[in-house]
Write an enzyme that holds these catalytic residues in place. Structure first.
Site, PDB file in Angstrom:
ATOM      1  N   HIS A 101      -8.610  -6.417   4.242  1.00 23.52           N
ATOM      2  CA  HIS A 101      -8.285  -5.648   5.427  1.00 23.52           C
ATOM      3  C   HIS A 101      -9.598  -5.363   6.132  1.00 23.52           C
ATOM      4  O   HIS A 101     -10.347  -4.472   5.736  1.00 23.52           O
ATOM      5  CB  HIS A 101      -7.560  -4.344   5.067  1.00 23.52           C
ATOM      6  N   ASP A 110      -7.091  -4.478  10.056  1.00 24.07           N
ATOM      7  CA  ASP A 110      -6.398  -3.202   9.856  1.00 24.07           C
ATOM      8  C   ASP A 110      -7.185  -2.086  10.536  1.00 24.07           C
ATOM      9  O   ASP A 110      -8.111  -1.537   9.957  1.00 24.07           O
ATOM     10  CB  ASP A 110      -6.224  -2.920   8.354  1.00 24.07           C
ATOM     11  N   TRP A 170       0.862  -1.181   0.000  1.00 26.29           N
ATOM     12  CA  TRP A 170       0.000   0.000   0.000  1.00 26.29           C
ATOM     13  C   TRP A 170       0.898   1.230   0.000  1.00 26.29           C
ATOM     14  O   TRP A 170       1.871   1.287   0.740  1.00 26.29           O
ATOM     15  CB  TRP A 170      -0.927   0.055   1.229  1.00 26.29           C
ATOM     16  N   GLU A 212      -3.012  -2.929  -2.573  1.00 30.01           N
ATOM     17  CA  GLU A 212      -4.153  -2.360  -1.845  1.00 30.01           C
ATOM     18  C   GLU A 212      -4.507  -0.970  -2.369  1.00 30.01           C
ATOM     19  O   GLU A 212      -3.686  -0.057  -2.357  1.00 30.01           O
ATOM     20  CB  GLU A 212      -3.815  -2.277  -0.351  1.00 30.01           C
ATOM     21  N   LYS A 240      -7.028   2.598  -2.508  1.00 29.85           N
ATOM     22  CA  LYS A 240      -7.641   3.512  -1.543  1.00 29.85           C
ATOM     23  C   LYS A 240      -8.392   4.593  -2.297  1.00 29.85           C
ATOM     24  O   LYS A 240      -8.051   4.935  -3.430  1.00 29.85           O
ATOM     25  CB  LYS A 240      -6.545   4.111  -0.656  1.00 29.85           C
ATOM     26  N   HIS A 244     -11.777   1.700   2.561  1.00 24.91           N
ATOM     27  CA  HIS A 244     -11.169   2.413   1.426  1.00 24.91           C
ATOM     28  C   HIS A 244     -12.114   2.695   0.274  1.00 24.91           C
ATOM     29  O   HIS A 244     -11.680   2.856  -0.859  1.00 24.91           O
ATOM     30  CB  HIS A 244      -9.945   1.647   0.913  1.00 24.91           C
ATOM     31  N   ASP A 269     -10.325   3.803  10.409  1.00 25.79           N
ATOM     32  CA  ASP A 269      -9.687   2.645  11.032  1.00 25.79           C
ATOM     33  C   ASP A 269     -10.151   2.404  12.449  1.00 25.79           C
ATOM     34  O   ASP A 269      -9.348   2.156  13.348  1.00 25.79           O
ATOM     35  CB  ASP A 269      -8.160   2.767  10.949  1.00 25.79           C
ATOM     36  N   ASP A 315     -12.085   6.805   6.222  1.00 27.09           N
ATOM     37  CA  ASP A 315     -11.195   5.667   6.496  1.00 27.09           C
ATOM     38  C   ASP A 315     -10.550   5.852   7.861  1.00 27.09           C
ATOM     39  O   ASP A 315      -9.355   6.054   7.988  1.00 27.09           O
ATOM     40  CB  ASP A 315     -10.125   5.613   5.385  1.00 27.09           C
ATOM     41  N   ASP A 365      -9.693  -3.142   1.391  1.00 31.57           N
ATOM     42  CA  ASP A 365      -9.786  -2.637   2.764  1.00 31.57           C
ATOM     43  C   ASP A 365     -11.198  -2.073   2.937  1.00 31.57           C
ATOM     44  O   ASP A 365     -11.645  -1.237   2.137  1.00 31.57           O
ATOM     45  CB  ASP A 365      -8.717  -1.558   2.983  1.00 31.57           C
TER      46      ASP A 365
HETATM   47  C1  RNT Z   1      -3.766   2.649   4.729  1.00 36.92           C
HETATM   48  C2  RNT Z   1      -3.938   1.188   4.474  1.00 36.92           C
HETATM   49  C3  RNT Z   1      -2.820   0.335   4.973  1.00 36.92           C
HETATM   50  C4  RNT Z   1      -2.363   0.729   6.353  1.00 36.92           C
HETATM   51  C5  RNT Z   1      -1.321  -0.194   6.940  1.00 36.92           C
HETATM   52  C6  RNT Z   1      -0.687   0.399   8.154  1.00 36.92           C
HETATM   53  O1  RNT Z   1      -4.872   3.369   4.421  1.00 36.92           O
HETATM   54  O2  RNT Z   1      -5.150   0.743   4.982  1.00 36.92           O
HETATM   55  O3  RNT Z   1      -3.211  -0.994   4.925  1.00 36.92           O
HETATM   56  O4  RNT Z   1      -3.427   0.824   7.234  1.00 36.92           O
HETATM   57  O5  RNT Z   1      -0.415  -0.534   5.983  1.00 36.92           O
HETATM   58 ZN    ZN Z   2      -5.489  -1.391   4.848  1.00 33.21          ZN
END
Ligand code: RNT
Ligand code: ZN
Length: 418
Positions: free
Chosen positions: A280, A320, A181, A220, A222, A256, A290, A288, A253
């Site tokens: 993820h 994640d 990523w 990955e 986004k 994302h 998290d 996003d 993810d």
């Molecule tokens: C970032 C991505 C990625 C990170 C990690 C730390 O938006 O989701 O996966 O969260 O690599």
């Molecule tokens: Zn991620």
């Protein structure tokens, strides 16, 4: 009859075998991300800003300050998470000791202590290049950077990481998923959206030249990040095309995409064209963000798709999220258990009957059964699963986290750099 036996019969009445569900859950690994333990800090250089458009909010006391502390916290969390687990490492968690090694020069030596530790806990390991929190990433571009030297630095870092992933996989006898990523993008509308994407394609092709038997490559995408609101080089369409044409793993993810866009619906579509998926599992709240994964509808929908389509053998489940506003161990435990609970719920769906109803055009029965299955005694099956793994089945896991907080976390003192 005990609680579980009653539940087993209730499910059996709908044609669902709870033993099969428990067995599948037992062998489905969840890759726990090391970075929840220290707010994505890593241990290369103290005091660096996170960067890359990532943000961890909160200042809950007790953050791991060293690799030793992070491993200690992680191992404690593992005692509260049943089933098969892996650990997902980022390159910035390299064990450098007092040495100075550039990220483009990392080898398996910098991760040998992690591998030995993982082996002692019977964990598989997954890996990630760290293309952020570094002076060469400060202007928001890495693999798509216009400067050839900076771009080459990141290409070399990713090449190094794939080799490390392969060494990890060989040593542990289990393929390592190495996920790329990058934060590349821009705050405002670029004049040229194409050139960085052409550079990224070429950089990835260079990175993936070497064939490595025990490493699996994932990419990955986004939608946007902080500071890359108007343009992200590695968008979904970019990586979907890339992964399809190069037959790489696609990483989806959950945070994302647009807030109402579901990654659950994408699974059966993209798995026609890419060999495997990395998920993820995360929770975006408005963006996003998290947040810690919980047993919510989006997470349940993801797991339902994996089970209904028989996609588990082609899917790698990774967590994640990063929350520094609550106890960090509790965050791991809550997120991992919720992920497993969502999967168990999916495994307990009366799939045979649902499909038969659908094939017969009997949508009344399909809807009725789906609703009925929601009130079946799922908790009894979850508790049985935990009991078989000798892990607290109910909220008592929290007592252990609280005790650890008092005896271990509360004793950690922080200098200016943390
Ligand atoms: C970032 C991505 C990625 C990170 C990690 C730390 O938006 O989701 O996966 O969260 O690599
Ligand atoms: Zn991620």
């Amino acid at each position: 009859m005990n609680y579980y036996q009653i539940a087993r019969e209730r499910y059996a009445a709908l044609g669902v075998d709870t033993e099969t569900a428990i067995n599948t859950l037992t062998v489905t690994p969840v890759s726990l991300h090391c970075w929840q333990g220290d707010d994505v800090g890593g241990f290369e250089a103290a005091g660096r800003e996170l960067g890359g458009g990532l943000a961890v909010t909160g200042s809950y006391p007790g953050k791991a300050r060293t690799i030793g502390e992070l491993r200690q916290d992680f191992a404690k969390a593992l005692t509260l998470i049943p089933g098969a687990r892996r650990v997902n490492l980022h390159a910035c968690y390299a064990d450098l000791g007092r040495r100075k090694v550039g990220r483009d020069e990392y080898t398996v030596s910098e991760f040998q202590s992690w591998i030995d530790w993982a082996r002692s806990l019977n964990l598989g390991v997954d890996f990630n290049p760290t293309c952020f929190s570094h002076p060469h990433a400060d202007d928001g571009f890495t693999l798509s950077h216009a400067d050839r030297h900076i771009r080459q630095f990141w290409i070399n870092h990713c090449i190094a990481c794939r080799r490390i992933g392969d060494a990890i996989g060989r040593q542990l006898g289990s393929p390592c998923v190495t996920n790329i990523w990058i934060p590349d993008g821009s705050k405002d509308s670029p004049a040229d959206r194409l050139a960085p994407r052409l550079r990224l394609s070429a950089a990835l092709d260079e990175i993936f030249t070497e064939s490595l038997a025990m490493n699996r490559d994932a990419v990955e995408s986004k939608l946007f990040g902080i500071g890359s609101e108007s343009y992200v080089v590695g968008s979904h369409e970019f990586y979907l095309g890339y992964a399809t044409t190069r037959q790489k793993l696609l990483c989806l993810d959950a945070g994302h995409f647009h807030p109402t866009e579901s990654i659950a619906d994408k699974i059966s579509a993209v798995l026609q064209f890419v060999p495997e998926l990395l998920l993820h599992v995360s929770r975006g709240v408005r963006w996003d963000s998290d947040h810690v994964v919980i047993l919510d509808d989006p997470t349940k929908a993801i797991m339902e798709e994996l089970v209904r389509g028989d996609f588990l053998p082609r899917t790698h489940l990774g967590l994640d999220f990063f929350d520094a506003s609550i106890n960090r161990l509790a965050a791991w435990v809550i997120g991992a258990r919720a992920t497993q609970q969502a999967l168990l719920l999916a495994l307990l769906e009366p799939n045979g009957q649902l499909r038969a109803a659908e094939r017969a055009g009997d949508y009344t029965t399909r809807l009725a059964l789906l609703e009925e299955s929601k009130t079946l005694p799922f908790g009894a099956v979850w508790e049985e699963f935990c009991r078989r793994h000798d892990i607290p089945a109910d909220h008592h896991w929290l007592d252990e986290v609280k005790a650890y907080e008092t005896t271990v976390l509360a004793t950690r003192q922080y200098g200016n750099s943390s």
